[in-house]
Design a protein around this motif. Structure first.
Motif, PDB file in Angstrom:
ATOM      1  N   PHE A  50     -81.523  88.505  59.094  1.00  0.00           N
ATOM      2  CA  PHE A  50     -82.951  88.539  58.734  1.00  0.00           C
ATOM      3  C   PHE A  50     -83.402  87.122  58.387  1.00  0.00           C
ATOM      4  O   PHE A  50     -82.779  86.464  57.543  1.00  0.00           O
ATOM      5  CB  PHE A  50     -83.188  89.457  57.531  1.00  0.00           C
ATOM      6  CG  PHE A  50     -82.951  90.923  57.788  1.00  0.00           C
ATOM      7  CD1 PHE A  50     -82.908  91.435  59.084  1.00  0.00           C
ATOM      8  CD2 PHE A  50     -82.790  91.807  56.726  1.00  0.00           C
ATOM      9  CE1 PHE A  50     -82.695  92.781  59.322  1.00  0.00           C
ATOM     10  CE2 PHE A  50     -82.577  93.165  56.954  1.00  0.00           C
ATOM     11  CZ  PHE A  50     -82.531  93.653  58.248  1.00  0.00           C
ATOM     12  N   PRO A  51     -84.471  86.626  59.002  1.00  0.00           N
ATOM     13  CA  PRO A  51     -84.933  85.259  58.713  1.00  0.00           C
ATOM     14  C   PRO A  51     -85.723  85.213  57.401  1.00  0.00           C
ATOM     15  O   PRO A  51     -86.937  85.007  57.397  1.00  0.00           O
ATOM     16  CB  PRO A  51     -85.826  84.940  59.925  1.00  0.00           C
ATOM     17  CG  PRO A  51     -86.330  86.263  60.394  1.00  0.00           C
ATOM     18  CD  PRO A  51     -85.297  87.293  60.028  1.00  0.00           C
ATOM     19  N   ARG A  52     -85.007  85.409  56.304  1.00  0.00           N
ATOM     20  CA  ARG A  52     -85.652  85.564  54.993  1.00  0.00           C
ATOM     21  C   ARG A  52     -86.537  84.375  54.626  1.00  0.00           C
ATOM     22  O   ARG A  52     -87.662  84.551  54.148  1.00  0.00           O
ATOM     23  CB  ARG A  52     -84.603  85.790  53.896  1.00  0.00           C
ATOM     24  CG  ARG A  52     -83.803  87.085  54.041  1.00  0.00           C
ATOM     25  CD  ARG A  52     -82.895  87.301  52.821  1.00  0.00           C
ATOM     26  NE  ARG A  52     -83.675  87.720  51.687  1.00  0.00           N
ATOM     27  CZ  ARG A  52     -83.791  88.997  51.286  1.00  0.00           C
ATOM     28  NH1 ARG A  52     -83.160  89.956  51.909  1.00  0.00           N
ATOM     29  NH2 ARG A  52     -84.536  89.290  50.241  1.00  0.00           N
ATOM     30  N   ASP A  53     -86.016  83.180  54.803  1.00  0.00           N
ATOM     31  CA  ASP A  53     -86.794  82.010  54.380  1.00  0.00           C
ATOM     32  C   ASP A  53     -88.072  81.867  55.197  1.00  0.00           C
ATOM     33  O   ASP A  53     -89.149  81.622  54.646  1.00  0.00           O
ATOM     34  CB  ASP A  53     -85.945  80.731  54.500  1.00  0.00           C
ATOM     35  CG  ASP A  53     -84.800  80.736  53.487  1.00  0.00           C
ATOM     36  OD1 ASP A  53     -84.875  81.524  52.518  1.00  0.00           O
ATOM     37  OD2 ASP A  53     -83.838  79.966  53.676  1.00  0.00           O
ATOM     38  N   ASP A  54     -87.943  82.036  56.504  1.00  0.00           N
ATOM     39  CA  ASP A  54     -89.124  81.903  57.358  1.00  0.00           C
ATOM     40  C   ASP A  54     -90.148  83.011  57.073  1.00  0.00           C
ATOM     41  O   ASP A  54     -91.356  82.787  57.124  1.00  0.00           O
ATOM     42  CB  ASP A  54     -88.715  81.936  58.834  1.00  0.00           C
ATOM     43  CG  ASP A  54     -87.987  80.655  59.243  1.00  0.00           C
ATOM     44  OD1 ASP A  54     -88.207  79.614  58.591  1.00  0.00           O
ATOM     45  OD2 ASP A  54     -87.190  80.700  60.198  1.00  0.00           O
ATOM     46  N   LEU A  55     -89.654  84.206  56.773  1.00  0.00           N
ATOM     47  CA  LEU A  55     -90.578  85.297  56.456  1.00  0.00           C
ATOM     48  C   LEU A  55     -91.278  85.045  55.121  1.00  0.00           C
ATOM     49  O   LEU A  55     -92.442  85.404  54.930  1.00  0.00           O
ATOM     50  CB  LEU A  55     -89.845  86.638  56.430  1.00  0.00           C
ATOM     51  CG  LEU A  55     -89.506  87.229  57.807  1.00  0.00           C
ATOM     52  CD1 LEU A  55     -88.631  88.469  57.669  1.00  0.00           C
ATOM     53  CD2 LEU A  55     -90.789  87.588  58.581  1.00  0.00           C
ATOM     54  N   LYS A  56     -90.575  84.404  54.207  1.00  0.00           N
ATOM     55  CA  LYS A  56     -91.182  84.096  52.902  1.00  0.00           C
ATOM     56  C   LYS A  56     -92.311  83.077  53.086  1.00  0.00           C
ATOM     57  O   LYS A  56     -93.407  83.254  52.531  1.00  0.00           O
ATOM     58  CB  LYS A  56     -90.115  83.538  51.955  1.00  0.00           C
ATOM     59  CG  LYS A  56     -90.572  83.453  50.511  1.00  0.00           C
ATOM     60  CD  LYS A  56     -89.363  83.248  49.596  1.00  0.00           C
ATOM     61  CE  LYS A  56     -89.752  83.402  48.130  1.00  0.00           C
ATOM     62  NZ  LYS A  56     -88.578  83.494  47.259  1.00  0.00           N
ATOM     63  N   VAL A  57     -92.050  82.065  53.882  1.00  0.00           N
ATOM     64  CA  VAL A  57     -93.090  81.072  54.169  1.00  0.00           C
ATOM     65  C   VAL A  57     -94.286  81.753  54.843  1.00  0.00           C
ATOM     66  O   VAL A  57     -95.444  81.548  54.459  1.00  0.00           O
ATOM     67  CB  VAL A  57     -92.526  79.945  55.067  1.00  0.00           C
ATOM     68  CG1 VAL A  57     -93.635  79.017  55.544  1.00  0.00           C
ATOM     69  CG2 VAL A  57     -91.450  79.157  54.330  1.00  0.00           C
ATOM     70  N   ALA A  58     -94.000  82.599  55.821  1.00  0.00           N
ATOM     71  CA  ALA A  58     -95.075  83.311  56.524  1.00  0.00           C
ATOM     72  C   ALA A  58     -95.864  84.197  55.562  1.00  0.00           C
ATOM     73  O   ALA A  58     -97.099  84.265  55.618  1.00  0.00           O
ATOM     74  CB  ALA A  58     -94.490  84.155  57.654  1.00  0.00           C
ATOM     75  N   THR A  59     -95.153  84.846  54.641  1.00  0.00           N
ATOM     76  CA  THR A  59     -95.817  85.742  53.684  1.00  0.00           C
ATOM     77  C   THR A  59     -96.744  84.953  52.773  1.00  0.00           C
ATOM     78  O   THR A  59     -97.898  85.357  52.538  1.00  0.00           O
ATOM     79  CB  THR A  59     -94.764  86.495  52.839  1.00  0.00           C
ATOM     80  OG1 THR A  59     -93.876  87.170  53.716  1.00  0.00           O
ATOM     81  CG2 THR A  59     -95.429  87.493  51.918  1.00  0.00           C
ATOM     82  N   LEU A  60     -96.259  83.829  52.274  1.00  0.00           N
ATOM     83  CA  LEU A  60     -97.087  83.017  51.367  1.00  0.00           C
ATOM     84  C   LEU A  60     -98.378  82.578  52.042  1.00  0.00           C
ATOM     85  O   LEU A  60     -99.449  82.631  51.437  1.00  0.00           O
ATOM     86  CB  LEU A  60     -96.292  81.799  50.889  1.00  0.00           C
ATOM     87  CG  LEU A  60     -95.334  82.126  49.751  1.00  0.00           C
ATOM     88  CD1 LEU A  60     -94.463  80.927  49.411  1.00  0.00           C
ATOM     89  CD2 LEU A  60     -96.133  82.557  48.515  1.00  0.00           C
TER      90      LEU A  60
END
Lengths: 368, 368
Positions: free
Chosen positions: A30-40
């Motif tokens: 799961f691309p957790r870091d990239d998804l977090k950036v996208a979510t922010l």
């Protein structure tokens, strides 16, 4: 009517049990870091929290359409309906075609068969061969039903992938009888070698092509889609809107943000393919080594490895024994309309590590 | 079957149009900062991205159950099924009761009526009075149908709230015939004066009580729930799971994180109540001033103001005229089973500011 065997197992097993049963993607990918950036970034969008339109947000529909077009299947956002997972896509179609006859592969996706039963569709099974459905039998059945549900890429459960010739022949038959093909493609991006051509691209006015981000990104966003002719798609709107008004807005905006960087997504897909290919190889090797009596083909993509013991072994009985030893899989009979016990097994290889794979197969062997 | 008039209008109107049509909550009241904090914390949860169990995550079900229990309606997490908005809750129940007869209020919620039609339920309307449904007529109908769909708190569309006596009487009737009540309560928290007692609390084994975070927090999370007896709830699982496996995981974890601070949520609810009460008052005053021929009761909660011109005015024709002048509302006939034109109107007052309210009513007046 019974609940899904897989969902029930998923809820019943404890954390120590080695599960080859579900269709769980590997959390490590799961691309957790990239998804977090996208979510922010997505959270700053003023529209993110309000009700949205039923077919889904424009940005995401355009991104999905653009991927089809690049692959040679011309598509605009008006051909895309965002759904709450491709499970809901299936439900919407089953409701749309309620009480109708439908041709399906045997074995086929358990969840789809449950949905068809729930919506009173009458299923006619046609045997899957190593290179796709038996075309002659398919035509015999389709001539009557004029509606088919197929999973041509790395099929669930059998891992079968249709050869190019059968794709052409199926498209011809669907056109000949002016019927409808429901093409379910949640695993198409998970190829180890090459991407296949969607059968739907040969019959854009006679098909519903289903996709999902559950296997390529993360399942919990619950975002899938239907690709279809605009007029066909419009006829589904009353059902989509009745079921949940629209799919989760936050999920849609997160995805739209994430997908802006296409190269990043491609790198991520390649990472999954490489990882799953290694696991599929390892699973196959270990089976050959530890339990050679289980005959199977090495998968070419997707998430499952399918095979069979020799006649006489009942894998539905076997899994009950295995459950006690804390290893589970799905017995093949679950994927047939009549559910008669058989010697087949579907293994999911994406959610276990090498150690669990080896240990799990040894535990199964000890139950034989 | 036609799509929802409201959803179609929502998709057709431009940004300049003053809309009293939808059921949109006020974006200004969305707790954006608190939700962002909750989201950031939730994203660190290792479970947030994987498939989840069909009935919803434990934390959120416990939080919802605890609110019921505190209000005197003993509830555990096993009485709660998380749904993709309360729209899906309704759909699941309609599918469960497909082909059955059902007693509903008239007028009633358009979305529910569409869902009932789609699932072939046969609706029998009973007139709503100022203090709730006509009890005598209700019993006559319920005796036959043994199934009812009611919205006792700040009803959509009529804003009607059942008095305590009628709540008691309805509960007695449902028990007497051992039937089922579907109690839809998306607006219960939006009271201006006092919270009402759920009818379901008087018949926990014969009811489905529906709730939602769409009106109290934000709609785009698409999270609602069904509260019911555990055994009743289990019988719905096959349908829930067929429709979308489970509701959006990210939404559920965000909500569970946000709801940890109960006082913060209470303060937020009070802010919405205060704001909506002011808007309801202002809307009512402006109607009395500008268009006194439209008779109505001032709402006591919820999101809608309902009333009527005198006989002879067709508000379905009127709204087409108003659309040209860029103001919309929902004509009353939409909320009746037979949809015969009538002089009634439902106004949503939560999504417009004071200026738009005044301007919008003046525009409608000019179309009369």
């Amino acid at each position: 009517m019974k609940r899904s065997f897989i969902r029930e197992i998923l809820e019943a097993i404890d954390e120590e049990t080695i599960s080859f049963a579900g269709g769980l993607p590997s959390e490590k990918l799961f691309p957790r870091d990239d998804l977090k950036v996208a979510t922010l970034t997505a959270l700053d969008n003023p529209k993110i929290y309000q009700y949205g339109i039923s077919n889904g947000i424009n940005e995401l529909r355009e991104q999905i359409a653009s991927r089809y077009t690049k692959e040679g299947f011309p598509t605009t956002k008006d051909n895309i309906l965002i759904t709450t997972g491709s499970q809901q896509a299936m439900y919407i179609l089953a409701k749309f075609f309620e009480n109708k006859d439908i041709t399906i592969e045997e074995p086929s996706y358990l969840g789809a068969m449950n949905i068809f039963r729930l919506n009173h569709l009458n299923m006619f099974g046609v045997k899957l061969e190593d290179d796709g459905i038996n075309v002659e039998e398919f035509e015999k059945s389709f001539k009557e039903t004029k509606l088919a549900y197929l999973i041509p890429d790395f099929q669930n459960p059998s891992a079968t992938t249709y050869c190019d010739e059968k794709r052409e022949e199926i498209a011809k038959i669907v056109k000949k009888y002016d019927g409808i093909l429901i093409e379910d493609s949640p695993y198409s991006e998970l190829f180890f070698d090459k991407k296949n051509i969607a059968i739907s691209s040969k019959l854009p006015k006679n098909s519903f092509h289903l996709g999902s981000f559950s296997k390529t990104l993360v399942p919990s966003l619950r975002i899938g889609w239907i690709r279809a002719d605009e007029e066909l798609l419009k006829s589904l709107m009353i059902i989509k809107e009745s079921i949940d008004l629209h799919s989760c807005g936050i999920s849609q905006y997160i995805l739209a943000e994430y997908l802006k960087d296409e190269e990043k997504y491609e790198r991520h897909l390649q990472e999954i393919r490489d990882d799953y290919a290694k696991k599929a190889n390892y699973f196959s090797e270990q089976l050959n080594k530890i339990m050679p009596e289980f005959k199977h083909q090495k998968p070419k993509g997707g998430m499952f490895l399918y095979g069979s013991f020799e006649e006489g072994i009942d894998t539905f009985a076997l899994v009950q024994e295995c459950l006690k030893k804390k290893v589970v899989f799905v017995p093949g009979n679950q994927f047939y309309i009549d559910k008669v016990p058989n010697p087949e097994i579907r293994f999911n290889y994406t959610h276990s590590n090498f150690e669990q794979i080896e240990k799990g197969i040894k535990l199964i062997k000890s139950c034989l």
